[in-house]
Each structure stands twice: as structure tokens, then as C-alpha cells.
Write an enzyme that holds these catalytic residues in place. Structure first.
Site, mmCIF file in Angstrom:
data_model
loop_
_atom_site.group_PDB
_atom_site.id
_atom_site.type_symbol
_atom_site.label_atom_id
_atom_site.label_comp_id
_atom_site.label_asym_id
_atom_site.label_seq_id
_atom_site.Cartn_x
_atom_site.Cartn_y
_atom_site.Cartn_z
ATOM 1 N N SER A 268 74.483 -15.139 41.693
ATOM 2 C CA SER A 268 73.535 -14.085 41.340
ATOM 3 C C SER A 268 74.013 -12.699 41.758
ATOM 4 O O SER A 268 73.722 -11.712 41.071
ATOM 5 C CB SER A 268 72.179 -14.370 41.992
ATOM 6 O OG SER A 268 71.682 -15.607 41.561
ATOM 7 N N HIS A 326 71.729 -9.630 46.161
ATOM 8 C CA HIS A 326 71.308 -9.085 44.871
ATOM 9 C C HIS A 326 71.404 -7.560 44.870
ATOM 10 O O HIS A 326 71.936 -6.954 43.932
ATOM 11 C CB HIS A 326 69.863 -9.498 44.582
ATOM 12 C CG HIS A 326 69.708 -10.948 44.257
ATOM 13 N ND1 HIS A 326 68.533 -11.481 43.793
ATOM 14 C CD2 HIS A 326 70.577 -11.979 44.330
ATOM 15 C CE1 HIS A 326 68.677 -12.771 43.593
ATOM 16 N NE2 HIS A 326 69.914 -13.096 43.924
#
Length: 374
Positions: A268, A326
Site C-alpha cells: 500500500s 501510507h
């Protein structure tokens, strides 16, 4: 990097520790005590002896229950060797800078070699097409069907196919019990671990949950065509690999600062870089949700919402996702489109010229392959 501390993984490690200790002929001290109390309880001699044996049994059983309940939660474990000392981040920082530089350097060489091979393959392709017309056509050829499918993909989709295949292989390796210990050591990133550098890259290709891997690979596949057409496959691969390491380093910094340690894995962080780069380059592009196609929004609004959610996750200490990874990936993607492309990629010409000189000087034919740098 998106997924933090899976309880299933932790149960597996707990079982591995007990198995390894049992194989070595040694058991934990509390386990040995409890076994000893049971043996003594089977041979009561007097009432006084029984009264002396009962209290230690209850005291030794309580810590055992506490260990079993606390083992799956790695965030509360105290790492060895004062992990809050930020000197532990020096080695990951050097690895991050070095790996990023090597990624872009190799990408520049890859692009140079690709341009040279395309010229040669162009003439080879003309000859191959001429021979193909003379050769009788085969029906039901599986290889031809695969080639047609491969050629129908965009350049971005062909580029990320290898990344998806690697993620699928690593996902299958998680299902092999004999590899569990190695997978946890090398394919999960944790600043409290003894292995710091290699998991920063390997964890980018690691997923324990099938849904986690499927969601990440779907997003990567969806944005691959836009990202590769915007950057080129060589620059895209350099950005993607560097983003995986940079997002892992951002996760390390956050964990060391807050003291909330735990393993992280997933692509991610790198995918957030790709998403942020596309949204920054094309802010007015329309995006949607796969299960809710009626709702659309601009890329700039989507990026702002994602960054805000991850920033709130870092500040509030949300633990289900690795929001620091992230956020680090998104910031790197925004920075690269605004400044990094001009600073890094457009200044690669001296390095490529150096490679060209070394290649033509040391290659067959000496300096016959002349010309300037590509």
C-alpha cells in the site's frame, strides 16, 4: 505496509517458540514449575504439605495466562536493546538513500539499453513479419493466443504484471508452515526486529490476507496505464521500488517516535505513491469506487481525503493500518511529480553518458558503436 500485526502470524510464532524449545529438550521455566507442582500434588504425604503446594500453583498459572493473551499483541512488547534510540534509524536511512539512488541509476541504464534494442528489434521485426507471411498459419496455437492477449495489454499493465506475479508467489509462501519463521523475519518490517534493511523492500511484496493483496493489486492495475504512460516503464519501476523503501522508512520513524512497535507488510505504501503521482499530475481526472460506480469525484479531492485520513491515523494512533507508511508514500508521490522528476530524472544525462562511454569502450568492436548519450 498497509496491514499491521496479524494475530494469526503471532499465534504461529508463539507455537514455533514452544515447538523449538520442546525439540531442544528445554521448556519455559514457568512450564517446568507447573509440571513439578502437578507431580508433587499426586503424592500428598500430609495435609501441611498440600497447603504449601496449592498457593504456588495458583501463582504460577496466572503469569502463564497473561503471556498467552499478551503474545498476539506485538505493540506492547518491549524490544531489546533500547529500540527508542534513534541511532537504530541510521542504517535504514542509509539503505533508503542508497537503494533509491541505485533504483534510478539502474532505471536510466535500462532505458538506454531499451532504446538501443528497439532499433535492432525494429529491423528484426520487419524480417520476422516477412517470414510469417510465408509460413503457414497454425490453428489453435496456445502460444499464439497468449501472445495476442499479451499484446492487447497496455504498456502499464504489462509492466505491473510481473509485480502482481511476485506478490502472488510471496502470498503462497505464507501458506507453507516451514517458511513461517523466515517470512516473518524478512517479509515483515519492524524497527524492533534484528533484520532492519531487507524487510523494507521485501515487505512491499508481502501480503498475508488474500483480500489485502487483491485490493492492492486491483488499485495498482487500475492506475498502471496512467502512471506508466506518464513516467515510462523504467522510471515507473524506479519510483515504485523506491516508494516501497521510503514508505517503510516513514513507518520506522513513526514507530520509533511513538513507541508503538509492530510488524507491517503490504504494497500500500508504494501504491499510494503511484496514486498520489497520478492524482497530482491529473487533478481533474474523475475517479470512482468499484462497488459504487454512481459516486464520482475528482482526483485532487480523493488525494486530499486520503492524506487527511492517514494524517489523522498517525496522530490518533490508529493501529489497523500502517497510516505512517501510507502518508509517507503519498508525500513522496506528490514531491516526485512537483520536484523529483526535474531534480532526479532529468539530470540523468551525465550518468547515462558515462555508461555509454564505458559500454562502448569495453564492448566488442571498441568504439565502433559511436554516438552520443541517449
Amino acid at each position: 505496509m498497509a496491514w499491521r500485526s496479524c494475530s494469526v502470524l503471532l499465534r504461529l510464532t508463539g507455537e514455533d517458540v514452544l515447538r523449538s524449545s520442546a525439540r531442544g529438550g528445554r521448556c519455559p521455566h514457568s512450564f517446568q514449575q507447573r509440571c513439578g507442582f502437578r507431580k508433587a500434588a499426586k503424592k500428598p504425604e500430609t495435609k501441611k504439605v498440600e497447603e504449601e503446594l496449592v498457593p504456588p500453583h495458583t501463582e504460577s498459572s496466572e503469569p502463564i495466562v497473561q503471556r498467552r493473551t499478551s503474545t498476539p499483541n506485538w505493540d506492547h512488547q518491549t524490544p531489546l536493546g533500547s529500540p527508542r534510540a534513534f541511532s537504530r534509524l541510521i542504517k535504514p536511512l542509509v539503505f533508503t538513500v542508497g537503494f533509491t539512488g541505485c533504483s534510478f541509476g539502474l532505471a536510466a541504464i535500462w532505458q538506454y539499453e531499451s532504446l538501443k534494442s528497439r532499433v535492432q528489434s525494429y529491423f528484426d521485426g520487419i524480417r520476422a513479419d516477412w517470414l510469417e507471411k510465408l509460413r503457414p498459419q497454425k490453428r489453435g496455437d496456445v502460444r499464439k493466443e497468449i501472445n495476442q492477449w499479451w499484446n492487447s495489454l497496455s504498456e502499464g499493465q504489462r509492466t505491473v504484471t510481473g509485480i502482481i506475479a511476485i506478490n502472488a508467489i510471496v502470498f503462497c509462501c505464507w501458506r507453507i508452515p516451514s517458511l513461517q519463521r523466515s517470512m516473518i523475519k524478512y517479509f515483515t518490517a519492524d524497527p524492533a526486529s534484528k533484520t532492519l534493511c531487507s524487510p523494507m523492500l521485501l515487505s512491499t511484496f508481502s501480503h498475508f490476507s488474500f483480500f489485502h493483496m487483491a485490493a492492492n493489486m486491483y488499485v495498482l492495475w487500475s492506475f498502471s496505464s496512467s502512471a506508466v504512460s506518464m513516467l515510462g516503464r523504467e522510471q515507473f519501476m524506479a519510483v515504485y521500488l523506491s516508494a516501497g523503501v521510503i514508505s517503510s522508512f516513514a513507518s520506522y520513524v513513526c514507530k520509533m517516535s511513538t513507541g508503538r512497535f509492530g510488524p507491517s507488510l503490504g504494497a500500500s505504501g508504494a501504491i499510494m505513491t503511484v496514486l498520489a503521482a497520478v492524482c497530482t499530475k491529473m487533478p481533474e481526472a474523475k475517479l470512482g469506487i468499484i462497488f459504487l460506480p454512481m459516486f464520482t469525484f475528482t482526483a485532487s479531492n480523493a488525494l486530499k481525503a486520503i492524506v487527511a485520513i492517514d494524517a489523522a491515523g498517525v496522530v490518533l494512533g490508529w493501529k489497523f493500518f500502517d497510516h505512517a507508511a501510507h502518508l509517507g508514500g503519498a508525500i513522496f508521490g506528490i514531491w516526485y511529480i512537483l520536484f523529483g522528476h526535474e531534480l532526479i530524472w532529468k539530470n540523468r544525462e551525465p550518468f547515462v553518458k558515462l555508461w555509454h562511454d564505458l559500454r562502448t569502450r569495453g564492448g566488442p568492436g571498441g568504439g565502433a558503436d559511436g554516438g552520443g548519450a541517449v
